[in-house]
Write a protein that holds these residues in place. Sequence first.
Motif, mmCIF file in Angstrom:
data_model
loop_
_atom_site.group_PDB
_atom_site.id
_atom_site.type_symbol
_atom_site.label_atom_id
_atom_site.label_comp_id
_atom_site.label_asym_id
_atom_site.label_seq_id
_atom_site.Cartn_x
_atom_site.Cartn_y
_atom_site.Cartn_z
ATOM 1 N N ALA A 66 1.968 -25.553 5.080
ATOM 2 C CA ALA A 66 2.704 -24.075 4.634
ATOM 3 C C ALA A 66 1.696 -23.346 3.704
ATOM 4 N N VAL A 67 2.257 -22.160 3.549
ATOM 5 C CA VAL A 67 1.770 -21.127 2.549
ATOM 6 C C VAL A 67 3.180 -20.223 2.002
ATOM 7 N N ASP A 98 -0.173 -21.088 -2.414
ATOM 8 C CA ASP A 98 0.266 -20.083 -2.977
ATOM 9 C C ASP A 98 -0.189 -18.843 -2.275
ATOM 10 N N GLY A 99 0.606 -18.084 -1.636
ATOM 11 C CA GLY A 99 0.256 -16.802 -0.827
ATOM 12 C C GLY A 99 0.726 -15.530 -1.505
ATOM 13 N N PRO A 128 -4.875 -11.616 6.102
ATOM 14 C CA PRO A 128 -4.670 -12.769 7.244
ATOM 15 C C PRO A 128 -5.363 -14.153 7.086
ATOM 16 N N ASP A 129 -6.430 -14.170 6.039
ATOM 17 C CA ASP A 129 -7.126 -15.468 5.800
ATOM 18 C C ASP A 129 -6.125 -16.306 5.078
ATOM 19 N N TYR A 130 -5.021 -15.937 4.441
ATOM 20 C CA TYR A 130 -4.017 -16.757 3.537
ATOM 21 C C TYR A 130 -3.073 -17.538 4.532
ATOM 22 N N PHE A 131 -2.908 -16.932 5.661
ATOM 23 C CA PHE A 131 -1.710 -17.317 6.564
ATOM 24 C C PHE A 131 -1.894 -17.463 7.872
ATOM 25 N N LYS A 132 -3.116 -17.224 8.561
ATOM 26 C CA LYS A 132 -3.513 -17.219 9.819
ATOM 27 C C LYS A 132 -3.547 -18.700 10.129
ATOM 28 N N GLY A 133 -2.666 -18.951 11.350
ATOM 29 C CA GLY A 133 -2.525 -20.320 11.889
ATOM 30 C C GLY A 133 -1.792 -21.188 10.732
ATOM 31 N N LEU A 159 -0.372 -11.084 13.091
ATOM 32 C CA LEU A 159 -1.676 -11.245 12.526
ATOM 33 C C LEU A 159 -2.065 -12.496 12.476
ATOM 34 N N GLY A 160 -1.226 -13.445 12.950
ATOM 35 C CA GLY A 160 -1.731 -14.959 13.096
ATOM 36 C C GLY A 160 -1.044 -15.918 12.400
#
Length: 231
Positions: A66-67, A98-99, A128-133, A159-160
Amino acid sequence: MRIDGALCFYIHDYYPTRCKDISVSDRKTSNLVFRFKEGRQAALVAKIFSLCIARMPFFKEKAANAVLIPIPAATRERNITRFARFCSLLSRRLKVVDGFRATWIKEDREQMKGTHGQDKLSNLIFHPDYFKGRDVFLIDDIISSGENFTQMKCKLIQLGAKSVTGLFLGKTIKERPDVVKPLKQILKEQEIKTKTKKKEKEIRRKEREQEQINNGTDEVLTFQSPTSITE
């Protein structure tokens, strides 16, 4: 509850300032929301969220991936004041990413509270690097129409993001038939009772006065001259 197919949770019912006849507990909730918006209760609200979220089945399923991402406020200053410290505290409590910086406000915009059909994300930059996938816990103070949440959720998925779950301190209640109306009715009944008691008191007072008058009249009517002294 579900909004646009996404699972969402809120902790308190929230009544806008126009709602006057609310309980002490609901008034405290409203005050807490106001203070949180001003950045003055980050630690307390983070604790409340963590205690509630940690018990939920969805959290146990998604925590490892999770983020935590807030729905941004209208301006940079408000966004930082409201969410920067809060997200840091809550993410540490929940042991998730932490996002806060997953979105960034490139320019301030006017507040669009209560508006519909407008793009509320046009002033945002997404990272997106914070939350992709990842499974996103999308968090905000209040959920009303759900339009902000829906737009953010769709953008994150596009965005992923793997999934999006909504978490809110309160849900706006526009009408409160179970409390507001009965309370008004109670106040009306109390007003009627007060008027009735006043009328009854006035009637009793008049009755006593009339009784006193009648007693005085009887005394006059039955008064006799002293009898003659018997020899």
